[in-house]
Design a protein around this motif. Structure first.
Motif, mmCIF file in Angstrom:
data_model
loop_
_atom_site.group_PDB
_atom_site.id
_atom_site.type_symbol
_atom_site.label_atom_id
_atom_site.label_comp_id
_atom_site.label_asym_id
_atom_site.label_seq_id
_atom_site.Cartn_x
_atom_site.Cartn_y
_atom_site.Cartn_z
ATOM 1 N N TRP A 88 22.962 -43.861 35.285
ATOM 2 C CA TRP A 88 22.209 -43.094 34.503
ATOM 3 C C TRP A 88 21.446 -44.031 33.314
ATOM 4 O O TRP A 88 20.316 -43.673 33.117
ATOM 5 C CB TRP A 88 22.934 -41.960 33.622
ATOM 6 C CG TRP A 88 22.293 -41.502 32.499
ATOM 7 C CD1 TRP A 88 22.357 -41.668 31.210
ATOM 8 C CD2 TRP A 88 21.058 -40.731 32.667
ATOM 9 N NE1 TRP A 88 21.542 -41.043 30.471
ATOM 10 C CE2 TRP A 88 20.424 -40.640 31.244
ATOM 11 C CE3 TRP A 88 20.149 -40.178 33.715
ATOM 12 C CZ2 TRP A 88 19.335 -39.716 30.956
ATOM 13 C CZ3 TRP A 88 19.068 -39.429 33.438
ATOM 14 C CH2 TRP A 88 18.522 -39.214 32.164
ATOM 15 N N ASP A 89 22.192 -45.048 32.925
ATOM 16 C CA ASP A 89 21.529 -45.744 31.943
ATOM 17 C C ASP A 89 20.249 -46.572 32.363
ATOM 18 O O ASP A 89 19.207 -46.901 31.653
ATOM 19 C CB ASP A 89 22.316 -46.851 31.190
ATOM 20 C CG ASP A 89 22.855 -48.127 32.336
ATOM 21 O OD1 ASP A 89 22.323 -49.130 32.152
ATOM 22 O OD2 ASP A 89 23.434 -47.778 33.446
ATOM 23 N N LEU A 90 20.158 -46.956 33.635
ATOM 24 C CA LEU A 90 18.788 -47.396 34.385
ATOM 25 C C LEU A 90 17.832 -46.372 34.449
ATOM 26 O O LEU A 90 16.575 -46.401 34.434
ATOM 27 C CB LEU A 90 19.127 -48.184 35.486
ATOM 28 C CG LEU A 90 20.003 -49.409 35.796
ATOM 29 C CD1 LEU A 90 20.235 -50.057 37.011
ATOM 30 C CD2 LEU A 90 19.067 -50.419 34.790
ATOM 31 N N VAL A 91 18.043 -45.248 34.976
ATOM 32 C CA VAL A 91 17.353 -44.010 35.141
ATOM 33 C C VAL A 91 16.728 -43.851 33.905
ATOM 34 O O VAL A 91 15.645 -43.194 33.645
ATOM 35 C CB VAL A 91 18.183 -42.852 35.784
ATOM 36 C CG1 VAL A 91 17.283 -41.519 35.704
ATOM 37 C CG2 VAL A 91 18.645 -43.281 37.179
ATOM 38 N N ALA A 92 17.423 -43.790 32.768
ATOM 39 C CA ALA A 92 16.898 -43.278 31.448
ATOM 40 C C ALA A 92 15.918 -44.120 30.949
ATOM 41 O O ALA A 92 15.321 -43.441 30.223
ATOM 42 C CB ALA A 92 18.405 -43.275 30.341
ATOM 43 N N THR A 93 15.671 -45.177 31.368
ATOM 44 C CA THR A 93 14.559 -45.991 30.937
ATOM 45 C C THR A 93 13.395 -45.858 31.853
ATOM 46 O O THR A 93 12.055 -46.338 31.390
ATOM 47 C CB THR A 93 15.109 -47.545 31.147
ATOM 48 O OG1 THR A 93 15.161 -47.988 32.587
ATOM 49 C CG2 THR A 93 16.239 -47.882 30.408
ATOM 50 N N LEU A 94 13.394 -44.843 32.923
ATOM 51 C CA LEU A 94 12.184 -44.897 33.728
ATOM 52 C C LEU A 94 11.307 -43.701 33.251
ATOM 53 O O LEU A 94 11.675 -42.668 32.731
ATOM 54 C CB LEU A 94 12.450 -44.564 35.247
ATOM 55 C CG LEU A 94 13.592 -45.677 35.630
ATOM 56 C CD1 LEU A 94 13.894 -45.055 36.980
ATOM 57 C CD2 LEU A 94 13.161 -46.905 35.911
ATOM 58 N N GLU A 95 9.899 -43.972 33.237
ATOM 59 C CA GLU A 95 9.039 -43.180 32.557
ATOM 60 C C GLU A 95 8.049 -42.508 33.898
ATOM 61 O O GLU A 95 8.081 -43.196 34.782
ATOM 62 C CB GLU A 95 8.081 -43.710 31.643
ATOM 63 C CG GLU A 95 8.768 -44.134 30.365
ATOM 64 C CD GLU A 95 9.458 -43.013 29.236
ATOM 65 O OE1 GLU A 95 8.581 -41.980 29.586
ATOM 66 O OE2 GLU A 95 9.993 -43.546 28.580
ATOM 67 N N PRO A 96 7.526 -41.314 33.570
ATOM 68 C CA PRO A 96 6.516 -40.576 34.685
ATOM 69 C C PRO A 96 5.258 -41.368 34.687
ATOM 70 O O PRO A 96 4.218 -40.807 34.350
ATOM 71 C CB PRO A 96 6.727 -39.460 34.469
ATOM 72 C CG PRO A 96 6.859 -39.263 32.776
ATOM 73 C CD PRO A 96 7.615 -40.278 32.572
ATOM 74 N N GLU A 97 5.292 -42.804 35.100
ATOM 75 C CA GLU A 97 4.193 -43.493 35.082
ATOM 76 C C GLU A 97 4.234 -44.463 36.381
ATOM 77 O O GLU A 97 5.240 -44.739 36.793
ATOM 78 C CB GLU A 97 3.751 -44.334 33.834
ATOM 79 C CG GLU A 97 4.797 -44.996 33.449
ATOM 80 C CD GLU A 97 4.825 -45.783 31.925
ATOM 81 O OE1 GLU A 97 5.272 -46.913 31.804
ATOM 82 O OE2 GLU A 97 4.443 -44.991 31.078
ATOM 83 N N PRO A 98 2.961 -44.652 36.884
ATOM 84 C CA PRO A 98 3.045 -45.854 38.133
ATOM 85 C C PRO A 98 3.913 -46.946 37.835
ATOM 86 O O PRO A 98 3.648 -47.952 36.954
ATOM 87 C CB PRO A 98 1.758 -46.128 38.091
ATOM 88 C CG PRO A 98 0.816 -45.324 37.622
ATOM 89 C CD PRO A 98 1.669 -44.443 36.453
ATOM 90 N N SER A 99 5.095 -47.392 38.778
ATOM 91 C CA SER A 99 5.977 -48.156 38.392
ATOM 92 C C SER A 99 6.835 -48.183 39.608
ATOM 93 O O SER A 99 6.914 -47.295 40.411
ATOM 94 C CB SER A 99 6.669 -48.244 37.149
ATOM 95 O OG SER A 99 7.349 -46.604 37.013
ATOM 96 N N ASP A 100 7.890 -49.303 39.943
ATOM 97 C CA ASP A 100 8.649 -49.520 40.872
ATOM 98 C C ASP A 100 9.910 -49.814 40.843
ATOM 99 O O ASP A 100 10.145 -50.296 39.506
ATOM 100 C CB ASP A 100 7.912 -50.561 42.050
ATOM 101 C CG ASP A 100 8.013 -51.755 41.517
ATOM 102 O OD1 ASP A 100 8.810 -52.536 41.524
ATOM 103 O OD2 ASP A 100 6.807 -52.166 40.935
#
Length: 238
Positions: free
Chosen positions: A122-134
């Motif tokens: 979860w701590d890695l998922v929590a940093t992800l934003e709904p913007e183009p990225s991989d």
């Protein structure tokens, strides 16, 4: 969408809540999935592998995530059906990031290349934003630098079916050395290592080919190393 169905079946076999992220032709994906999973349809341009997870962040809500690419073809004689990705979850501590890998070039992670599925805390998922990225740049490589990325080797065949050639190769691998004919398909032509979708009408010959559901091959046609969609769209796989 047989590969999507296979991916859903894998998740369901593990007893996990399932979400499907859809972008390109998202309405068709949503219609096909129906109520079998939570649906997240991207509103515009593709968000990439990380952005799609970022869009689902509220639904994930503090849990770890098993992420699978629907175009990943996995087949193994060493594992029973439904068990091919279970090793990613074995003895997981909730902190380690894991990716499924197969040996060989391009050797993205040590001596392995990515094989379509990963497990994220979860701590890695929590940093992800709904913007183009991989996920490579925003999750896997950061975890690797922190010494908490593990490659779980897959004992079988993996194909990324993102090209016509690999899509055909995956279909032929699945039916080797015979043919697969879908429900209500009408076949009067000769088949040699062919996959014929439901309700297709095949009067001609198909050699190392795929005919999508509802597709047609006329009596005077010889479809070879190709994919047929509908009545007249042919995609060559070489």
């Amino acid at each position: 969408m047989p590969l999507l169905d296979r991916a859903l079946a894998r998740m369901e076999a593990l007893g996990l809540p399932v979400a499907v992220n859809a972008c390109y032709l998202g309405h068709m994906v949503a219609e096909h999935v129906g109520d079998r999973a939570h649906l997240s349809v991207e509103p515009g341009d593709p968000l990439g592998t990380a952005g799609g997870i970022g869009l689902l962040r509220d639904w994930i809500g503090g849990r770890g995530v098993l992420v699978g690419n629907a175009d990943a073809y996995l087949a193994s004689d060493a594992l029973p059906p439904g068990a091919d990705i279970a090793a990613l979850l074995e003895d997981w501590d909730g902190r380690e990031a894991r990716i499924l890998g197969v040996p060989g070039p391009p050797n993205e992670f040590g001596g392995h290349r990515f094989a379509g599925f990963s497990l994220l805390p979860w701590d890695l998922v929590a940093t992800l934003e709904p913007e183009p990225s991989d996920l490579v740049r925003l999750a896997w490589r950061p975890a690797e630098r922190q010494g908490r990325l593990r490659v779980v080797e897959y004992p079988g065949t993996y194909l990324d079916t993102g090209t016509p050639a690999d899509y055909l190769a995956a279909n032929l691998h699945a039916v080797h050395p015979g043919n697969l004919i879908g429900e209500d398909a009408l076949v009067t032509g000769a088949l040699d290592r062919a996959v014929i979708g439901a309700r297709a009408v095949v009067a001609g010959d198909v050699t190392r080919g795929v005919v999508w559901p509802g597709g047609e091959v006329a009596a005077d046609e010889k479809l070879t190393d190709a994919i047929r969609v509908g009545r007249g769209l042919t995609v060559l796989a070489h």
